[in-house]
Each structure stands twice: as structure tokens, then as C-alpha cells.
Design an enzyme around this catalytic site. Structure first.
Site, PDB file in Angstrom:
ATOM      1  N   TYR A  31       0.833  -1.201   0.000  1.00 13.34           N
ATOM      2  CA  TYR A  31       0.000   0.000   0.000  1.00 13.34           C
ATOM      3  C   TYR A  31       0.864   1.246   0.000  1.00 13.34           C
ATOM      4  CZ  TYR A  31       0.904   1.014   4.939  1.00 13.34           C
ATOM      5  OH  TYR A  31       1.501   1.342   6.121  1.00 13.34           O
ATOM      6  N   ARG A  50       8.460   4.482  -4.529  1.00 14.50           N
ATOM      7  CA  ARG A  50       8.536   3.539  -3.412  1.00 14.50           C
ATOM      8  C   ARG A  50       7.556   2.386  -3.617  1.00 14.50           C
ATOM      9  NH1 ARG A  50       7.596   5.640   2.559  1.00 14.50           N
ATOM     10  NH2 ARG A  50       5.460   5.902   1.809  1.00 14.50           N
ATOM     11  N   ARG A  98      -6.582 -20.862  -2.054  1.00 12.38           N
ATOM     12  CA  ARG A  98      -5.556 -20.604  -1.043  1.00 12.38           C
ATOM     13  C   ARG A  98      -4.384 -21.575  -1.125  1.00 12.38           C
ATOM     14  NH1 ARG A  98      -3.766 -21.747   3.971  1.00 12.38           N
ATOM     15  NH2 ARG A  98      -3.148 -19.972   5.274  1.00 12.38           N
ATOM     16  N   HIS A 100       0.184 -21.309  -0.207  1.00 11.62           N
ATOM     17  CA  HIS A 100       1.280 -20.396   0.104  1.00 11.62           C
ATOM     18  C   HIS A 100       2.004 -19.970  -1.160  1.00 11.62           C
ATOM     19  CE1 HIS A 100       0.385 -21.393   4.182  1.00 11.62           C
ATOM     20  NE2 HIS A 100       1.382 -20.643   4.643  1.00 11.62           N
ATOM     21  N   LYS A 143       6.502  -1.878   2.259  1.00 14.65           N
ATOM     22  CA  LYS A 143       5.271  -1.292   2.819  1.00 14.65           C
ATOM     23  C   LYS A 143       4.111  -2.256   2.582  1.00 14.65           C
ATOM     24  CE  LYS A 143       3.189   3.364   3.127  1.00 14.65           C
ATOM     25  NZ  LYS A 143       3.282   3.594   4.567  1.00 14.65           N
ATOM     26  N   GLU A 175      12.055   2.926  14.469  1.00 11.12           N
ATOM     27  CA  GLU A 175      11.120   3.971  14.036  1.00 11.12           C
ATOM     28  C   GLU A 175       9.841   3.850  14.845  1.00 11.12           C
ATOM     29  OE1 GLU A 175       9.971   3.336   9.893  1.00 11.12           O
ATOM     30  OE2 GLU A 175      10.080   1.173  10.150  1.00 11.12           O
ATOM     31  N   LEU A 199      11.118   1.485   7.296  1.00 13.60           N
ATOM     32  CA  LEU A 199      10.534   1.913   6.037  1.00 13.60           C
ATOM     33  C   LEU A 199      11.297   3.155   5.579  1.00 13.60           C
ATOM     34  CD1 LEU A 199       8.094   1.483   4.043  1.00 13.60           C
ATOM     35  CD2 LEU A 199       7.083   3.451   5.193  1.00 13.60           C
TER      36      LEU A 199
HETATM   37  N1  PLP Z   1       7.529   4.155   9.180  1.00 20.13           N
HETATM   38  C1  PLP Z   1       6.422   3.395   9.138  1.00 20.13           C
HETATM   39  C2  PLP Z   1       6.440   2.043   9.791  1.00 20.13           C
HETATM   40  C3  PLP Z   1       5.267   3.873   8.483  1.00 20.13           C
HETATM   41  O1  PLP Z   1       4.162   3.123   8.438  1.00 20.13           O
HETATM   42  C4  PLP Z   1       5.295   5.159   7.893  1.00 20.13           C
HETATM   43  C5  PLP Z   1       4.171   5.666   7.128  1.00 20.13           C
HETATM   44  O2  PLP Z   1       3.149   6.041   7.571  1.00 20.13           O
HETATM   45  C6  PLP Z   1       6.455   5.929   8.004  1.00 20.13           C
HETATM   46  C7  PLP Z   1       7.565   5.378   8.630  1.00 20.13           C
HETATM   47  C8  PLP Z   1       6.548   7.314   7.422  1.00 20.13           C
HETATM   48  O3  PLP Z   1       6.723   7.223   6.032  1.00 20.13           O
HETATM   49  P1  PLP Z   1       6.218   8.378   5.058  1.00 20.13           P
HETATM   50  O4  PLP Z   1       6.941   9.623   5.447  1.00 20.13           O
HETATM   51  O5  PLP Z   1       6.629   7.902   3.707  1.00 20.13           O
HETATM   52  O6  PLP Z   1       4.757   8.492   5.228  1.00 20.13           O
END
Ligand code: PLP
Length: 281
Positions: A31, A50, A98, A100, A143, A175, A199
Site C-alpha cells: 500500500y 517507493r 488458497r 502459500h 510497505k 522507528e 521503512l
Molecule cells: N515508518 C512506518 C512504519 C510507516 O508506516 C510510515 C508511514 O506512515 C512511516 C515510517 C513514514 O513514512 P512516510 O513519510 O513515507 O509516510
């Protein structure tokens, strides 16, 4: 409101996917969330890039750049041409019996919609947060819609009255549950290096650019929880979060950090507002 599903615009309560959709069964999908300031996209190409990277990493063949016009159409169909909003895109591997392993014949399920977001006034906020162990998998650069560990971490924070949960892997901050994380130590900005543990935040990259332009030194190095005594400022960033300072961190029921300064965060917020409101890309 309307959503775009597999090439069609439908009322959200009339849009359905198969119970065998792999995003539903396995979290097998990617997403992306792109912000629109007063109806105009910010860092659109970076968000689509991305999305392409993540789809490639899990071998879903799909070109998200083909969705650019649809994103703009979503904003206008939702009546958000002058408003602050975001576009959600989800590309699922698709529906199949379904298993894997991935069946040879499968078509992606593509969902896209626009929704209003409050982006004004973020600079007046500050967050009290908690910190827990980072329980996510080893590919946090993807993501993925499989967000269970992020959901559990954030829910634990919200249920305990905190605004966000900062994740710690082997003593080092990675993070937030849905935000990137920055520390200011002796005037130098620190953030976890890119790679598979975080991320690659689009807002994170923009904040690093702003630091460079302001001659603020940035070190892409993880900060250990024991280093908090030397930390002056902490802030989180994200597409809808933007830049929000952390006022305190609670870890294992103990307050382990209280904000000491705010000058770097304030400067970055000021330039960020200029860029999002004046220099739209
Ligand atoms: N880290 C995570 C785990 C996220 O889900 C997000 C996004 O919401 C971010 C960092 C921030 O990323 P971005 O600045 O691309 O929204």
C-alpha cells in the site's frame, strides 16, 4: 464516497473483493499513502517510486505510475480539489485458491481512494509516547499490508493513553509504529539508516534534504535507548504526521526521556510548511 476498484469507480459500500483475495488471507499486498496539500500532490513521484520498489521486491508485476491520473481523479471526484487530503493505494497480488505458493494465473486487485486529512496545525502538536520491542519481521522496507505488529504496537500505546509507540530492536530505536524517528544530540540530527529494519520514509528523506539545505548535520546511525540522556530533541515524521516533536518517552512504565529543547524541530517544521504549501511537486 467512491472508490476505484480494478478499473471501476464504485460506491464504497458497493465495492467488494473476493474472500480468496491474498491481501485478505495472507496480507499479500502493498500500500501507499500520498498527501495532497490544497488539492495538490506533494512528492507524488517519490511515493510512486517507493510503491514500485515494494511491488518489485515481492514480485507483483504492476506499474503504479499508470495510476497518476486516477489519483488526481479520486481527489476531484471526492470534491477535495481545494482541500487537504490523501490518496490511499493498495495493490494486492489478487484472488486465487488458497496456497502459500503463488499461482501462475493471478490478477492484481487494485484499490484507490481519496480521503480528507487535517494537515494544518501539526506544528502546534507534541506527542507523549511509549517505547516497546520492535516485533516486526526483517523486511520493514516493504510497505506491506501485513501490519499486525505495527497495529499491536500502536494499539498498546493508544490504549495506555500515549500518541505513538517507538520501536526498539536490540536496544536501538528503529522507528515509530507508523512514523520515522529522529533524534537531536549535541545539535546533530540522528536517524536510523535506510535498509531492511525501517521503512524508507518519504517525509524522512524530505526532512534530511531540509537539514542539508539548512547546514544542519545529519548522521544516519541508530540511537541506543541508553543514549537518551544525551538527546536534546526527538521528533517523528510521516505523510499525515508531518513533523511532530516527542515530549516524553515511557519505557517499561518508567519515563526515560523528557524533551530538553525544540529549536531544531521548530526550524524544520517552518521550512516543511513552506515546501508543502509553496513548492508543490
Ligand atoms: N515508518 C512506518 C512504519 C510507516 O508506516 C510510515 C508511514 O506512515 C512511516 C515510517 C513514514 O513514512 P512516510 O513519510 O513515507 O509516510
Amino acid at each position: 464516497s467512491e472508490v476505484y476498484l480494478n478499473g471501476k469507480w464504485l460506491k464504497h459500500d458497493e465495492a467488494f473483493v473476493s474472500v480468496f483475495d491474498r491481501a485478505f488471507m495472507f496480507g499479500d499486498g502493498i500500500y501507499e499513502v500520498t498527501p495532497f496539500y490544497s488539492g495538490k500532490p506533494f512528492l507524488l513521484k517519490e511515493h510512486l517510486k517507493r510503491l514500485k520498489y515494494c511491488l518489485d521486491e515481492i514480485q507483483i508485476k504492476f506499474d503504479p505510475f499508470a495510476l497518476q491520473e486516477t489519483m488526481l481523479e479520486a481527489i476531484s471526484r471526492a470534491g477535495l480539489n481545494e482541500a487537504d487530503a490523501a490518496v490511499y493505494i493498495q495493490v494486492s497480488r489478487g484472488a486465487a485458491t488458497r496456497s502459500h505458493f503463488v499461482p501462475e494465473k493471478i490478477e492484481t486487485t487494485v484499490l484507490l481512494y481519496a480521503f480528507p486529512v487535517t494537515l494544518k496545525g501539526f506544528e502546534k502538536k507534541s506527542w507523549e509516547v511509549m517505547a516497546t520491542e520492535d516485533k516486526r519481521w526483517h523486511r520493514c522496507d516493504i510497505k506491506s499490508t501485513a501490519l499486525l505488529a505495527n497495529v499491536m504496537a500502536n494499539e498498546e500505546a493508544i490504549a495506555a493513553g500515549f500518541a505513538e509507540n517507538l520501536l526498539v530492536r536490540k536496544g536501538y530505536f528503529t522507528e515509530g509504529s507508523h512514523s520515522s524517528l529522529f533524534f537531536v544530540k549535541y545539535g546533530v540530527v540522528h536517524t536510523h539508516p535506510e535498509g531492511q529494519k525501517i521503512l524508507s520514509g518519504i517525509t524522512r528523506a524530505e526532512v534530511i534534504n531540509i537539514c542539508t539545505d539548512l547546514n544542519i548535520k545529519v548522521v544516519e546511525k541508530a540511537v541506543h535507548i541508553d543514549e537518551l540522556v544525551e538527546v536534546e530533541e526527538i521528533f517523528v515524521t510521516g505523510t499525515t504526521t508531518q513533523i511532530i516533536p516527542i515530549s516524553s518517552i515511557t519505557h517499561k512504565n518508567k519515563k526515560v526521556y523528557t524533551a530538553r529543547k525544540d529549536s531544531v524541530t521548530k526550524k524544520l517544521q517552518e521550512i516543511f510548511i513552506k515546501r508543502t504549501r509553496e513548492k508543490l511537486t
